[in-house]
Design a protein around this motif. Structure first.
Motif, PDB file in Angstrom:
ATOM      1  N   ARG A 118       0.842  -1.218   0.000  1.00  9.05           N
ATOM      2  CA  ARG A 118       0.000   0.000   0.000  1.00  9.05           C
ATOM      3  C   ARG A 118       0.866   1.253   0.000  1.00  9.05           C
ATOM      4  O   ARG A 118       0.620   2.191  -0.752  1.00  9.05           O
ATOM      5  CB  ARG A 118      -0.937   0.004   1.211  1.00  9.05           C
ATOM      6  CG  ARG A 118      -2.175  -0.860   1.053  1.00  9.05           C
ATOM      7  CD  ARG A 118      -3.200  -0.614   2.152  1.00  9.05           C
ATOM      8  NE  ARG A 118      -2.671  -0.777   3.502  1.00  9.05           N
ATOM      9  CZ  ARG A 118      -2.556  -1.948   4.129  1.00  9.05           C
ATOM     10  NH1 ARG A 118      -2.950  -3.065   3.540  1.00  9.05           N
ATOM     11  NH2 ARG A 118      -2.070  -2.005   5.363  1.00  9.05           N
ATOM     12  N   HIS A 119       1.880   1.253   0.832  1.00 10.40           N
ATOM     13  CA  HIS A 119       2.781   2.412   0.914  1.00 10.40           C
ATOM     14  C   HIS A 119       3.488   2.652  -0.422  1.00 10.40           C
ATOM     15  O   HIS A 119       3.567   3.784  -0.911  1.00 10.40           O
ATOM     16  CB  HIS A 119       3.804   2.187   2.027  1.00 10.40           C
ATOM     17  CG  HIS A 119       4.885   3.203   2.058  1.00 10.40           C
ATOM     18  ND1 HIS A 119       4.689   4.495   2.499  1.00 10.40           N
ATOM     19  CD2 HIS A 119       6.179   3.132   1.653  1.00 10.40           C
ATOM     20  CE1 HIS A 119       5.817   5.170   2.383  1.00 10.40           C
ATOM     21  NE2 HIS A 119       6.729   4.372   1.875  1.00 10.40           N
ATOM     22  N   VAL A 120       3.995   1.591  -1.011  1.00 15.47           N
ATOM     23  CA  VAL A 120       4.738   1.705  -2.271  1.00 15.47           C
ATOM     24  C   VAL A 120       3.805   2.126  -3.406  1.00 15.47           C
ATOM     25  O   VAL A 120       4.187   2.914  -4.277  1.00 15.47           O
ATOM     26  CB  VAL A 120       5.480   0.388  -2.587  1.00 15.47           C
ATOM     27  CG1 VAL A 120       6.135   0.424  -3.950  1.00 15.47           C
ATOM     28  CG2 VAL A 120       6.521   0.122  -1.518  1.00 15.47           C
ATOM     29  N   ALA A 121       2.579   1.631  -3.407  1.00 17.62           N
ATOM     30  CA  ALA A 121       1.618   2.024  -4.444  1.00 17.62           C
ATOM     31  C   ALA A 121       1.325   3.521  -4.362  1.00 17.62           C
ATOM     32  O   ALA A 121       1.209   4.194  -5.399  1.00 17.62           O
ATOM     33  CB  ALA A 121       0.332   1.217  -4.305  1.00 17.62           C
ATOM     34  N   GLN A 122       1.236   4.058  -3.154  1.00 22.12           N
ATOM     35  CA  GLN A 122       1.032   5.507  -3.006  1.00 22.12           C
ATOM     36  C   GLN A 122       2.240   6.275  -3.525  1.00 22.12           C
ATOM     37  O   GLN A 122       2.092   7.293  -4.200  1.00 22.12           O
ATOM     38  CB  GLN A 122       0.772   5.861  -1.537  1.00 22.12           C
ATOM     39  CG  GLN A 122      -0.573   5.391  -1.027  1.00 22.12           C
ATOM     40  CD  GLN A 122      -0.710   5.577   0.486  1.00 22.12           C
ATOM     41  OE1 GLN A 122       0.257   5.794   1.202  1.00 22.12           O
ATOM     42  NE2 GLN A 122      -1.943   5.479   0.962  1.00 22.12           N
ATOM     43  N   ALA A 123       3.435   5.792  -3.204  1.00 25.91           N
ATOM     44  CA  ALA A 123       4.646   6.447  -3.703  1.00 25.91           C
ATOM     45  C   ALA A 123       4.693   6.406  -5.223  1.00 25.91           C
ATOM     46  O   ALA A 123       5.013   7.411  -5.873  1.00 25.91           O
ATOM     47  CB  ALA A 123       5.884   5.780  -3.107  1.00 25.91           C
ATOM     48  N   LEU A 124       4.344   5.257  -5.797  1.00 23.16           N
ATOM     49  CA  LEU A 124       4.329   5.133  -7.251  1.00 23.16           C
ATOM     50  C   LEU A 124       3.361   6.129  -7.871  1.00 23.16           C
ATOM     51  O   LEU A 124       3.694   6.799  -8.862  1.00 23.16           O
ATOM     52  CB  LEU A 124       3.957   3.704  -7.661  1.00 23.16           C
ATOM     53  CG  LEU A 124       3.876   3.433  -9.164  1.00 23.16           C
ATOM     54  CD1 LEU A 124       5.201   3.710  -9.848  1.00 23.16           C
ATOM     55  CD2 LEU A 124       3.429   1.988  -9.398  1.00 23.16           C
ATOM     56  N   HIS A 125       2.193   6.248  -7.291  1.00 23.82           N
ATOM     57  CA  HIS A 125       1.201   7.215  -7.788  1.00 23.82           C
ATOM     58  C   HIS A 125       1.790   8.629  -7.775  1.00 23.82           C
ATOM     59  O   HIS A 125       1.627   9.384  -8.750  1.00 23.82           O
ATOM     60  CB  HIS A 125      -0.067   7.137  -6.934  1.00 23.82           C
ATOM     61  CG  HIS A 125      -1.103   8.134  -7.305  1.00 23.82           C
ATOM     62  ND1 HIS A 125      -1.879   8.020  -8.433  1.00 23.82           N
ATOM     63  CD2 HIS A 125      -1.469   9.304  -6.715  1.00 23.82           C
ATOM     64  CE1 HIS A 125      -2.677   9.058  -8.525  1.00 23.82           C
ATOM     65  NE2 HIS A 125      -2.456   9.848  -7.487  1.00 23.82           N
ATOM     66  N   GLU A 152      11.834   8.728 -13.433  1.00 26.02           N
ATOM     67  CA  GLU A 152      11.645   7.433 -14.082  1.00 26.02           C
ATOM     68  C   GLU A 152      12.439   6.330 -13.397  1.00 26.02           C
ATOM     69  O   GLU A 152      11.986   5.189 -13.315  1.00 26.02           O
ATOM     70  CB  GLU A 152      11.961   7.548 -15.570  1.00 26.02           C
ATOM     71  CG  GLU A 152      10.867   8.352 -16.273  1.00 26.02           C
ATOM     72  CD  GLU A 152      11.193   8.783 -17.681  1.00 26.02           C
ATOM     73  OE1 GLU A 152      12.379   8.729 -18.082  1.00 26.02           O
ATOM     74  OE2 GLU A 152      10.255   9.201 -18.388  1.00 26.02           O
ATOM     75  N   GLN A 153      13.602   6.670 -12.846  1.00 28.08           N
ATOM     76  CA  GLN A 153      14.357   5.689 -12.063  1.00 28.08           C
ATOM     77  C   GLN A 153      13.572   5.319 -10.815  1.00 28.08           C
ATOM     78  O   GLN A 153      13.469   4.149 -10.460  1.00 28.08           O
ATOM     79  CB  GLN A 153      15.732   6.260 -11.700  1.00 28.08           C
ATOM     80  CG  GLN A 153      16.651   5.257 -11.042  1.00 28.08           C
ATOM     81  CD  GLN A 153      16.762   5.428  -9.538  1.00 28.08           C
ATOM     82  OE1 GLN A 153      16.139   6.290  -8.932  1.00 28.08           O
ATOM     83  NE2 GLN A 153      17.559   4.592  -8.931  1.00 28.08           N
ATOM     84  N   LEU A 154      12.979   6.297 -10.151  1.00 29.17           N
ATOM     85  CA  LEU A 154      12.168   6.037  -8.960  1.00 29.17           C
ATOM     86  C   LEU A 154      10.950   5.178  -9.308  1.00 29.17           C
ATOM     87  O   LEU A 154      10.594   4.260  -8.557  1.00 29.17           O
ATOM     88  CB  LEU A 154      11.726   7.348  -8.313  1.00 29.17           C
ATOM     89  CG  LEU A 154      12.842   8.170  -7.671  1.00 29.17           C
ATOM     90  CD1 LEU A 154      12.323   9.549  -7.290  1.00 29.17           C
ATOM     91  CD2 LEU A 154      13.437   7.458  -6.475  1.00 29.17           C
ATOM     92  N   ILE A 155      10.332   5.467 -10.440  1.00 32.61           N
ATOM     93  CA  ILE A 155       9.175   4.677 -10.884  1.00 32.61           C
ATOM     94  C   ILE A 155       9.594   3.231 -11.131  1.00 32.61           C
ATOM     95  O   ILE A 155       8.929   2.294 -10.676  1.00 32.61           O
ATOM     96  CB  ILE A 155       8.530   5.309 -12.137  1.00 32.61           C
ATOM     97  CG1 ILE A 155       7.812   6.614 -11.747  1.00 32.61           C
ATOM     98  CG2 ILE A 155       7.567   4.337 -12.822  1.00 32.61           C
ATOM     99  CD1 ILE A 155       7.394   7.478 -12.917  1.00 32.61           C
ATOM    100  N   CYS A 156      10.695   3.032 -11.836  1.00 31.92           N
ATOM    101  CA  CYS A 156      11.163   1.662 -12.120  1.00 31.92           C
ATOM    102  C   CYS A 156      11.490   0.906 -10.841  1.00 31.92           C
ATOM    103  O   CYS A 156      11.118  -0.265 -10.688  1.00 31.92           O
ATOM    104  CB  CYS A 156      12.376   1.702 -13.045  1.00 31.92           C
ATOM    105  SG  CYS A 156      11.968   2.180 -14.739  1.00 31.92           S
TER     106      CYS A 156
END
Length: 182
Positions: A118-125, A152-156
């Motif tokens: 959940r935490h990572v999904a929020q960060a990805l958003h 984009e590095q953070l997204i990957c």
């Protein structure tokens, strides 16, 4: 991350004073890796000691400007030419947490995985939102291109963490069904 080399790369564009280097570094890295101003000046002092930068006068406000020497340029070229070593992976708190949670009494590892997902999904958003904003600006400008590359590095990395969490959950479920209850 090499602050030393980051400052050398910024000084390649011309003389700068410490707080401007800090501001430009943070802008280029999309604010992901903030620098302490003391760290900037300590690093500049070491670079000066090592002959890679020199004080190059003052600006109109009286701030000391630092310029790159030929030794600094050579070090910068060598840094850009060297690959980043992956021999010793950094400690990953999440991996350590999950590994230790597996054997910890009273800990539901799947809940740990779910909370992290959940935490990572929020960060990805948030990273995707920031990337969309950056694409709406001048994406051909070097500062915006640098910002896009960091985002984009953070997204990957975030997408990879989500895949790894999915893998962990699948492994836990598989082990639960394969292992007979005591």
């Amino acid at each position: 991350m090499s602050i030393r080399h980051g400052l050398l790369a910024l000084l390649e564009q011309g003389p700068r004073y410490g707080s401007r280097l800090r501001t430009e570094f943070e802008a280029r890295t999309a604010g992901t890796w903030p620098l302490n101003i003391g760290q900037v000046y300590t690093t500049l002092g070491r670079l000066e000691r090592d002959g890679m930068v020199v004080q190059d006068g003052e600006d109109e406000a009286g701030r000391a400007l630092y310029g790159l020497t030929e030794a600094g340029r050579a070090e910068l070229r060598a840094w850009f030419a060297r690959p980043v070593q992956r021999a010793a992976p950094p400690r990953d708190e999440l991996a350590i947490k999950l590994v230790l949670a597996v054997g910890a009494p009273g800990v539901d590892v799947r809940k740990v995985v779910e909370a992290q997902r959940r935490h990572v999904a929020q960060a990805l958003h948030e990273y995707v939102r920031q990337r969309a904003q950056a694409l709406g600006r001048a994406p051909g400008h070097p500062d915006e291109l640098a910002r896009l590359l960091v985002l984009e590095q953070l997204i990957c990395h975030t997408e990879a963490e989500i895949r790894w969490l999915d893998h962990c959950e699948a492994r836990l479920l598989r082990l639960r069904t394969e292992t007979p209850a005591p």
